[in-house]
Motif scaffolding. Structure first.
Motif, short mmCIF file in Angstrom:
data_model
loop_
_atom_site.label_atom_id
_atom_site.label_comp_id
_atom_site.label_asym_id
_atom_site.label_seq_id
_atom_site.Cartn_x
_atom_site.Cartn_y
_atom_site.Cartn_z
N VAL A 22 -3.67 -9.78 17.87
CA VAL A 22 -4.04 -10.53 19.07
C VAL A 22 -5.41 -11.18 18.89
CG1 VAL A 22 -4.60 -10.32 21.53
CG2 VAL A 22 -2.61 -9.13 20.59
N GLN A 52 -4.37 -14.74 22.15
CA GLN A 52 -5.52 -14.11 22.79
C GLN A 52 -5.91 -14.84 24.07
OE1 GLN A 52 -9.05 -14.20 20.38
NE2 GLN A 52 -10.27 -12.99 21.79
N ILE A 71 -3.28 -14.24 26.91
CA ILE A 71 -3.33 -12.88 27.46
C ILE A 71 -4.57 -12.69 28.33
CG2 ILE A 71 -3.69 -10.47 26.82
CD1 ILE A 71 -1.79 -10.86 24.51
N THR A 72 -5.73 -13.10 27.81
CA THR A 72 -6.98 -12.81 28.53
C THR A 72 -7.16 -13.69 29.76
OG1 THR A 72 -8.16 -14.27 26.98
CG2 THR A 72 -8.16 -11.90 26.50
N ASP A 118 -4.81 -14.57 31.85
CA ASP A 118 -4.08 -13.88 32.90
C ASP A 118 -4.84 -12.64 33.35
OD1 ASP A 118 -1.29 -13.41 34.31
OD2 ASP A 118 -1.88 -11.50 33.43
N ARG A 142 2.83 -17.94 29.17
CA ARG A 142 2.25 -16.82 28.44
C ARG A 142 3.32 -16.01 27.71
NH1 ARG A 142 0.85 -13.80 32.48
NH2 ARG A 142 2.62 -12.38 32.22
N ILE A 187 3.62 -15.68 23.58
CA ILE A 187 3.45 -14.38 22.94
C ILE A 187 4.67 -14.01 22.12
CG2 ILE A 187 3.23 -11.90 23.39
CD1 ILE A 187 1.47 -12.66 25.80
N SER A 233 3.21 -6.52 22.68
CA SER A 233 3.63 -6.40 24.08
C SER A 233 2.84 -5.31 24.78
CB SER A 233 5.13 -6.08 24.16
OG SER A 233 5.91 -7.18 23.73
N SER A 278 -0.41 -6.84 25.64
CA SER A 278 -0.19 -7.74 26.77
C SER A 278 0.00 -6.95 28.06
CB SER A 278 1.04 -8.62 26.50
OG SER A 278 1.31 -9.46 27.60
N GLN A 279 0.78 -5.85 27.97
CA GLN A 279 1.00 -5.05 29.17
C GLN A 279 -0.29 -4.44 29.67
OE1 GLN A 279 4.24 -1.88 30.29
NE2 GLN A 279 2.67 -0.87 29.08
N THR A 318 -3.28 -5.68 29.50
CA THR A 318 -4.04 -6.69 30.23
C THR A 318 -3.38 -7.03 31.57
OG1 THR A 318 -2.91 -8.54 29.12
CG2 THR A 318 -4.89 -7.67 28.08
#
Length: 430
Positions: free
Chosen positions: A221, A228, A231-232, A234, A334, A338, A351, A354-355, A357
Motif C-alpha cells: 500500500v 495509498q 485508501i487514505t 476515504d 476506491r 484497490i 483488503s 483498506s478495512q 482505514t
C-alpha cells in the motif's frame, strides 16, 4: 460494446451477493437497535452531551478489536478458505444477537452487555471484511469485476436502507422480536454462503514467515501511491465528516422525529448510495475516475454541512441521500482501484489495510463525533466535520497527483517499485 458476463449470471456470485445483502440488513438493523438502546439508557442517567459521548464510544468498542486484529486477518484471508471465514463470522454474529435477545428476555440487558456485544461485532467484522473483499474477485472474470464491485456495493447499500427501517419496525413490536428477526437474517446469509462452491484461491506463501507477509501488505500500500491515496482519502474524509453516530441525537433532540424518523434518517445515505450503485452497475465508470472521486468527496462534505445546519426533516433526509450518492461514487472508484491494482495473492492483506482505514473512518469516526459533540455540541461537530472533509480533499489533490491523473481503472505495466520485493525479477528471494 462490452462482452463481459454479468456477475449475477454466475451462481457463486449470486449466492455471495444475497449473503452480503442479508448480512448487511441484519448488521444495520442491529446497529440501530444498539444505538437506540445505548442512548436511551444513557439519557436516563446523564445529560445530552454526556450521552452523546457514550454513544460515540460504541464505535470505539467496535474499532479496537478490528485495529488489534488487522495484522492477522489479512494473512488469514490469504491462507484460509475465504468461504469458511465469512461463514464463521456470520455464525458469530448470529450467536451475538441471540445472546442480546436472551439478556433482554431475562431482564439483564445493560450498558456493559451492549458494549460487549459491540466488541464481538468488531471481532467478526475484522475477519469478515478482508475475506469478503478478497473473495469477490475469485467469483467473476476480471473484466466483470468493476460491475461486481458496484453490485456488491448495491447489496450493502440496500442493506443500509432496509436495515434501519427493519430494525426500527421490529423493535417497535418488541425488543425480543427485533433480535429474533435479526438472527433469522444472519441465518439466511449463512445459508447462502454455504451454497458457494469451491473457488480458486492463491496458495499460501509458505516460504514467507507470517510477520513478513503481514508487513508485505502494508508495504505494498505504501509503494503504490494510487492505492495509498484512494485508501487514505476515504479514511480522513469520513473520519471527519461521519455524522451517522449522531443520528439518534438529531432524531430525538433536534429534529424531534423519534424512532421512526431515526430509521428514515439512517436509511438516507443508503438510499442515495443504492440508486447511484444501480446506475453504475449498468453504466460503469470508465473515464477520469480519480478526478470524479475527488469531486464526489467534496460533494459529500457539502451535503454533511447541509445536514448539520438543517432543522427541516425533509432537507436533512435529502442531504443524507446526496451524501450517500457521493460516497457511493467514492467507494466504487476506491474499491475498483484497490482490487484491480492488487495481485490476487495479496488481496486479503491489502483488503485488511483498506478495512482498517474504513473502520477507522466509520467506527473511530463515531467516537470522534461523540467526543466533538460533547465538546462543541452535535450541530457544530457535524459542520466542522464537513468542512474538514472538503479541506482534506483539496490537500490530497495536491499531495497525490496520481489520483487526479487516474483516467481509467486499468493498472499500467507494473513497475518494480510496486511489485512485492520477494517477486521482483520473477525470482523468489530468500
Amino acid at each position: 460494446m462490452s462482452t463481459a458476463i454479468h456477475p449475477l449470471r454466475i451462481a457463486n456470485y449470486r449466492s455471495y451477493w444475497l449473503a452480503r445483502l442479508a448480512s448487511t440488513i441484519a448488521q444495520s438493523a442491529l446497529a440501530i437497535v444498539l444505538g437506540w438502546q445505548v442512548y436511551s439508557l444513557a439519557r436516563e442517567m446523564m445529560d445530552i452531551r454526556e450521552a452523546a459521548f457514550l454513544l460515540g464510544m460504541i464505535g470505539l468498542a467496535q474499532f479496537i478489536p478490528l485495529f488489534l486484529l488487522t495484522p492477522i486477518v489479512g494473512v488469514v484471508a490469504d491462507t484460509v478458505d475465504r468461504r469458511w471465514i465469512v461463514r464463521g463470522t456470520t455464525t458469530l454474529l448470529m450467536a451475538n444477537v441471540l445472546w442480546l435477545g436472551l439478556a433482554t428476555w431475562e431482564g439483564w440487558i445493560s450498558l456493559p452487555v451492549l458494549f460487549g456485544a459491540a466488541v464481538l461485532v468488531g471481532v467478526a467484522r475484522a475477519f469478515a471484511g478482508p475475506a469478503y473483499g478478497a473473495l469477490a474477485p475469485n467469483l467473476v472474470p476480471r473484466e466483470s469485476l468493476p460491475t461486481a464491485i458496484a453490485l456488491g456495493s448495491i447489496a450493502m447499500q440496500v442493506g443500509f436502507i432496509a436495515g434501519p427501517s427493519v430494525g426500527g419496525i421490529l423493535f417497535a413490536i418488541g425488543p425480543i422480536t427485533a433480535y429474533a428477526g435479526i438472527a433469522a437474517m444472519f441465518g439466511v446469509a449463512l445459508a447462502m454462503l454455504l451454497t458457494i462452491g469451491r473457488v480458486p484461491q492463491p496458495p499460501a506463501q509458505k516460504d514467507r514467515r507470517p510477520l513478513a507477509r503481514i508487513v508485505d501488505g502494508f508495504a505494498y500500500v505504501k509503494r503504490n501511491r494510487l492505492v495509498q491515496a484512494a485508501i487514505t482519502l476515504d479514511l480522513f474524509a469520513v473520519l471527519l465528516a461521519g455524522a451517522t453516530a449522531l443520528l439518534p441525537i438529531y432524531a430525538r433532540d433536534i429534529l424531534h422525529v423519534g424512532p421512526t424518523g431515526l430509521g428514515l434518517l439512517a436509511a438516507g445515505m443508503g438510499i442515495g448510495a443504492s440508486l447511484t450503485g444501480i446506475f453504475l452497475s449498468f453504466r460503469p465508470m470508465s473515464t477520469d475516475v480519480g478526478r470524479k472521486m475527488l469531486i464526489a468527496v467534496v460533494i459529500f462534505g457539502l451535503a454533511i454541512i447541509t445536514f448539520g445546519i438543517s432543522r427541516s426533516f425533509a432537507l436533512s433526509l435529502a442531504a443524507l441521500i446526496v451524501a450517500g450518492s457521493a460516497d457511493m461514487v467514492s467507494m466504487y472508484v476506491r474499491g475498483s482501484l484497490i482490487q484491480l491494482h492488487t495481485p490476487d495473492e495479496m488481496r486479503g492483506r491489502v483488503s485488511a489495510v483498506s478495512q482498517l482505514t474504513i473502520s477507522a473512518s466509520n467506527e473511530l469516526g463515531e467516537a470522534e463525533s461523540g467526543l466533538l459533540a460533547a465538546l462543541l455540541g452535535p450541530v457544530a461537530a457535524v459542520v466542522v466535520g464537513g468542512v474538514g472533509a472538503i479541506a482534506i480533499t483539496l490537500l490530497w489533490s495536491r499531495l497525490f497527483p496520481e489520483l487526479k491523473q487516474a483516467k481509467t481503472f486499468d493498472p499500467p505495466e507494473a513497475p518494480l517499485s510496486v511489485i512485492p520485493p520477494e517477486t521482483q525479477h520473477g525470482v523468489a528471494q530468500p
